[in-house]
Enzyme design. Structure first.
Site, PDB file in Angstrom:
ATOM      1  N   LYS A   1       0.836  -1.219   0.108  1.00 41.94           N
ATOM      2  CA  LYS A   1       0.044  -0.204  -0.098  1.00 41.94           C
ATOM      3  C   LYS A   1       1.049   1.250  -0.177  1.00 41.94           C
ATOM      4  O   LYS A   1       0.551   2.094  -0.750  1.00 41.94           O
ATOM      5  CB  LYS A   1      -0.966   0.005   1.285  1.00 41.94           C
ATOM      6  CG  LYS A   1      -1.950   1.287   1.483  1.00 41.94           C
ATOM      7  CD  LYS A   1      -3.096   0.749   2.206  1.00 41.94           C
ATOM      8  CE  LYS A   1      -3.117   0.953   3.486  1.00 41.94           C
ATOM      9  NZ  LYS A   1      -3.008   2.185   4.046  1.00 41.94           N
ATOM     10  N   SER A   2       1.952   1.456   0.938  1.00 39.72           N
ATOM     11  CA  SER A   2       2.734   2.660   0.928  1.00 39.72           C
ATOM     12  C   SER A   2       3.501   2.670  -0.416  1.00 39.72           C
ATOM     13  O   SER A   2       3.422   3.958  -0.941  1.00 39.72           O
ATOM     14  CB  SER A   2       3.779   2.078   2.096  1.00 39.72           C
ATOM     15  OG  SER A   2       3.426   2.228   3.179  1.00 39.72           O
TER      16      SER A   2
ATOM     17  N   ARG B   1       3.012   5.801  -3.214  1.00 44.58           N
ATOM     18  CA  ARG B   1       4.059   6.916  -3.641  1.00 44.58           C
ATOM     19  C   ARG B   1       4.238   6.799  -5.145  1.00 44.58           C
ATOM     20  O   ARG B   1       4.494   7.574  -5.983  1.00 44.58           O
ATOM     21  CB  ARG B   1       5.430   6.289  -2.877  1.00 44.58           C
ATOM     22  CG  ARG B   1       5.270   6.821  -1.374  1.00 44.58           C
ATOM     23  CD  ARG B   1       6.127   5.886  -0.889  1.00 44.58           C
ATOM     24  NE  ARG B   1       6.526   6.440   0.652  1.00 44.58           N
ATOM     25  CZ  ARG B   1       5.829   6.212   1.728  1.00 44.58           C
ATOM     26  NH1 ARG B   1       4.556   5.504   1.568  1.00 44.58           N
ATOM     27  NH2 ARG B   1       6.063   6.719   2.786  1.00 44.58           N
TER      28      ARG B   1
ATOM     29  N   GLY C   1      -4.449   8.012   5.159  1.00 45.36           N
ATOM     30  CA  GLY C   1      -3.527   8.952   5.708  1.00 45.36           C
ATOM     31  C   GLY C   1      -2.301   9.259   4.994  1.00 45.36           C
ATOM     32  O   GLY C   1      -1.896  10.364   5.048  1.00 45.36           O
TER      33      GLY C   1
ATOM     34  N   SER D   1       8.133   9.594  11.783  1.00 44.54           N
ATOM     35  CA  SER D   1       6.957   9.456  10.741  1.00 44.54           C
ATOM     36  C   SER D   1       7.449   9.502   9.373  1.00 44.54           C
ATOM     37  O   SER D   1       8.044  10.509   9.085  1.00 44.54           O
ATOM     38  CB  SER D   1       5.840  10.484  11.115  1.00 44.54           C
ATOM     39  OG  SER D   1       5.014  10.396   9.890  1.00 44.54           O
TER      40      SER D   1
ATOM     41  N   GLN E   1       5.464   9.383   6.805  1.00 40.36           N
ATOM     42  CA  GLN E   1       4.835  10.226   6.140  1.00 40.36           C
ATOM     43  C   GLN E   1       5.079  11.796   5.976  1.00 40.36           C
ATOM     44  O   GLN E   1       5.087  12.307   5.042  1.00 40.36           O
ATOM     45  CB  GLN E   1       3.117  10.128   6.517  1.00 40.36           C
ATOM     46  CG  GLN E   1       2.564   8.793   6.445  1.00 40.36           C
ATOM     47  CD  GLN E   1       1.407   8.670   7.010  1.00 40.36           C
ATOM     48  OE1 GLN E   1       0.675   9.409   7.866  1.00 40.36           O
ATOM     49  NE2 GLN E   1       0.582   7.479   6.689  1.00 40.36           N
TER      50      GLN E   1
ATOM     51  N   ASP F   1       2.790  -0.711  12.023  1.00 43.17           N
ATOM     52  CA  ASP F   1       1.379  -1.268  11.472  1.00 43.17           C
ATOM     53  C   ASP F   1       1.053  -2.638  12.078  1.00 43.17           C
ATOM     54  O   ASP F   1       0.071  -3.234  11.879  1.00 43.17           O
ATOM     55  CB  ASP F   1       0.963  -1.140  10.039  1.00 43.17           C
ATOM     56  CG  ASP F   1       1.152   0.270   9.584  1.00 43.17           C
ATOM     57  OD1 ASP F   1       0.753   1.477  10.669  1.00 43.17           O
ATOM     58  OD2 ASP F   1       1.326   0.761   8.442  1.00 43.17           O
TER      59      ASP F   1
ATOM     60  N   LYS G   1      -3.754   6.558  14.696  1.00 43.13           N
ATOM     61  CA  LYS G   1      -3.861   5.846  13.564  1.00 43.13           C
ATOM     62  C   LYS G   1      -5.156   5.756  13.132  1.00 43.13           C
ATOM     63  O   LYS G   1      -5.941   6.459  13.599  1.00 43.13           O
ATOM     64  CB  LYS G   1      -3.222   4.262  13.555  1.00 43.13           C
ATOM     65  CG  LYS G   1      -1.643   4.411  14.011  1.00 43.13           C
ATOM     66  CD  LYS G   1      -0.994   4.718  12.685  1.00 43.13           C
ATOM     67  CE  LYS G   1       0.540   5.160  12.721  1.00 43.13           C
ATOM     68  NZ  LYS G   1       1.482   5.433  11.815  1.00 43.13           N
TER      69      LYS G   1
ATOM     70  N   ARG H   1      -6.836  -2.738  10.002  1.00 42.41           N
ATOM     71  CA  ARG H   1      -5.896  -3.454  10.601  1.00 42.41           C
ATOM     72  C   ARG H   1      -6.341  -4.228  11.967  1.00 42.41           C
ATOM     73  O   ARG H   1      -6.159  -5.496  12.506  1.00 42.41           O
ATOM     74  CB  ARG H   1      -4.641  -2.811  11.003  1.00 42.41           C
ATOM     75  CG  ARG H   1      -3.900  -2.413   9.507  1.00 42.41           C
ATOM     76  CD  ARG H   1      -2.348  -2.139   9.696  1.00 42.41           C
ATOM     77  NE  ARG H   1      -1.948  -1.256   8.492  1.00 42.41           N
ATOM     78  CZ  ARG H   1      -1.722  -1.453   7.389  1.00 42.41           C
ATOM     79  NH1 ARG H   1      -1.678  -2.868   6.946  1.00 42.41           N
ATOM     80  NH2 ARG H   1      -1.363  -0.795   6.537  1.00 42.41           N
TER      81      ARG H   1
END
Ligand code: S3P
Length: 434
Positions: A23-24, A28, A97, A170, A172, A321, A348, A395
């Protein structure tokens, strides 16, 4: 309408398993491809609610997105400096997020553009001051509800490079500042207190952005264009972690996880589980790789007896996570398991400290919250079972499912539909291993 699902103990898990795309990295890939001048082929893009939000956002800003079969997505970007569309408009980030924290880095570098970002009920509880502060220091204007929450408005400007110490570990926030740094005069440096996932850094190197890393400092310089032809998204180790945990906990299990991303900054959970006694055979990447690639490999996981461990703050971003799964392993382990320095879990998709403590206690665990984590004690025997509320958090829903398979009496998960955010086929794939 939320859907409940029941997960009862059904014997060992066996077979081969390929996790969904990361997902991350999908987020990106879509964002960075949309900033390129030439089309970028993204292979194995994740098909989920969160990553659809990102494709919708880049479309709204003017990129063309073609979705082919089997996760093939071609993105024809708008380049770094062409004016973006929809100025004055609303960008809906849904529950994502990562999209909400990374996209402002791009928007901030668009002089004269104004966009408002908003999303669902859960995203409206998640702070954005952490990205607003560095973007303001660089010259953009960011106004948020109550100074802190979505909806928030980003007004782009000519940015100036900064040196920024991250107040929270973080990835992010780090990524947001690095993306904004590509538009800022001079150079922009971000200093982390502890290593967090480095997918943005790898992708920027790959796109030939002038980028340097020195220990915990990352520096990016202003750039005119990106050169990225293709991104191949590996399997998501965070999604795989739920299957790995099930294979560790359900006695007699053996599962081979294929094509999973093994980037060191994402595999903290596997190292913690091994330390607790789990058998995980596979070549995890070594720390501090200065690569522009994402390592991919295979893990062979078997069940076994566990003992308690202590997760220290430096390990937290590397397993952020998956920490609720450490709680579940801890509940089945002999002795005490402590997670420290994980107060970020409260911010989260749901408050995951409250969620894991209330949720596992309801299934029979001896677990309590601390200000920065939790402590759980076990005697090596399985949890009783019961009902767990996913609290709208994908999750937490997957945690409940795994807890059910490992329990004595089974677990009813209220709100199983939340998995659509990151892993729509989770239930089917978990059951296929039974
Ligand atoms: C993410 C980073 C982490 C993680 C999130 C995805 C990313 O958040 O919890 O699910 O893609 O960069 P933080 O970096 O804010 O801890």
């Amino acid at each position: 309408m939320t859907r409940s699902a029941r997960f009862a103990p059904g014997g060992a898990l066996r077979g081969g398993y390929t996790p969904p795309p990361d997902k991350s990295i999908s987020h990106r890939a879509a964002l960075i491809a949309a900033m390129a001048d030439e089309p970028v082929a993204v292979r194995n893009y994740l098909d989920s609610e969160d990553t659809h939000s990102t494709l919708n956002a880049v479309r709204t800003l003017g990129a063309a997105v073609e979705q082919g079969p089997d996760g093939e997505v071609t993105i024809r970007g708008v380049g770094l400096h062409a004016p973006l569309e929809a100025t004055g408009g609303l960008l809906n980030v849904g529950n994502a997020g990562t999209l909400m924290r990374l996209l402002p880095g791009w928007l901030a570098g668009q002089p004269g553009g104004v966009w408002t970002l908003d999303g669902d009920e859960s995203i409206r509880r998640r702070p954005v001051d952490r990205v607003a502060e560095p973007l303001r220091m660089m010259g953009a204007t960011v106004e948020a509800r109550d100074g802190r929450f979505p909806p928030f408005t980003v007004t782009g400007a000519r940015l100036t490079g900064i040196e920024y110490d991250l107040p929270v570990a973080s990835a992010q926030v780090k990524s947001c500042v690095l993306i904004a740094g590509m538009f800022a005069s001079g150079s922009t440096t971000v200093c982390e207190g502890a290593t967090s996932r480095d997918h943005t850094e790898r992708m920027l190197r790959r796109a030939r952005v002038p980028f340097e890393r020195d220990g915990l400092r990352s520096t990016v310089r202003q750039v005119d264009e990106l050169e990225l032809d293709e991104v191949v998204v590996p399997g998501d180790p965070s999604s795989a972690a739920f299957i790995v945990a099930a294979a560790i906990l359900v006695s007699g299990s053996r599962v081979v996880i294929r094509d999973v991303g093994l980037n060191w900054t994402r595999t903290g959970f596997f190292r913690i589980a091994e330390r607790m006694g789990a058998v995980i055979v596979g070549e995890l990447e070594e720390p501090h790789a200065d690569s522009d690639r994402e390592p991919v490999g295979e893990l062979d996981v078997a069940s076994g007896p566990l003992e308690g461990t202590v997760v220290e703050p430096g390990e937290v971003p590397l397993a952020i996570d998956e920490l609720t799964l450490v709680g579940l392993l801890g509940a089945h382990a002999e002795g005490e398991t402590i997670v420290r320095g994980a107060e970020e879990l409260r911010l989260k998709e749901s408050d995951r400290i409250a969620g894991v403590v209330d949720g596992l206690r309801g299934l029979g665990a001896d677990i309590e919250a601390t200000p920065d984590g939790f402590v759980v004690r076990g005697d090596g025997s399985p949890l009783r079972g019961g009902t767990i509320d996913a609290r709208g958090d994908h999750r937490m829903a997957m945690l409940g499912a795994v807890a059910g398979l490992a329990s004595q009496e089974g677990v009813e998960v209220a709100g199983m539909d939340a998995v659509a955010v990151s892993y729509p086929s989770f239930e089917q794939e978990l059951r296929a291993l039974m």
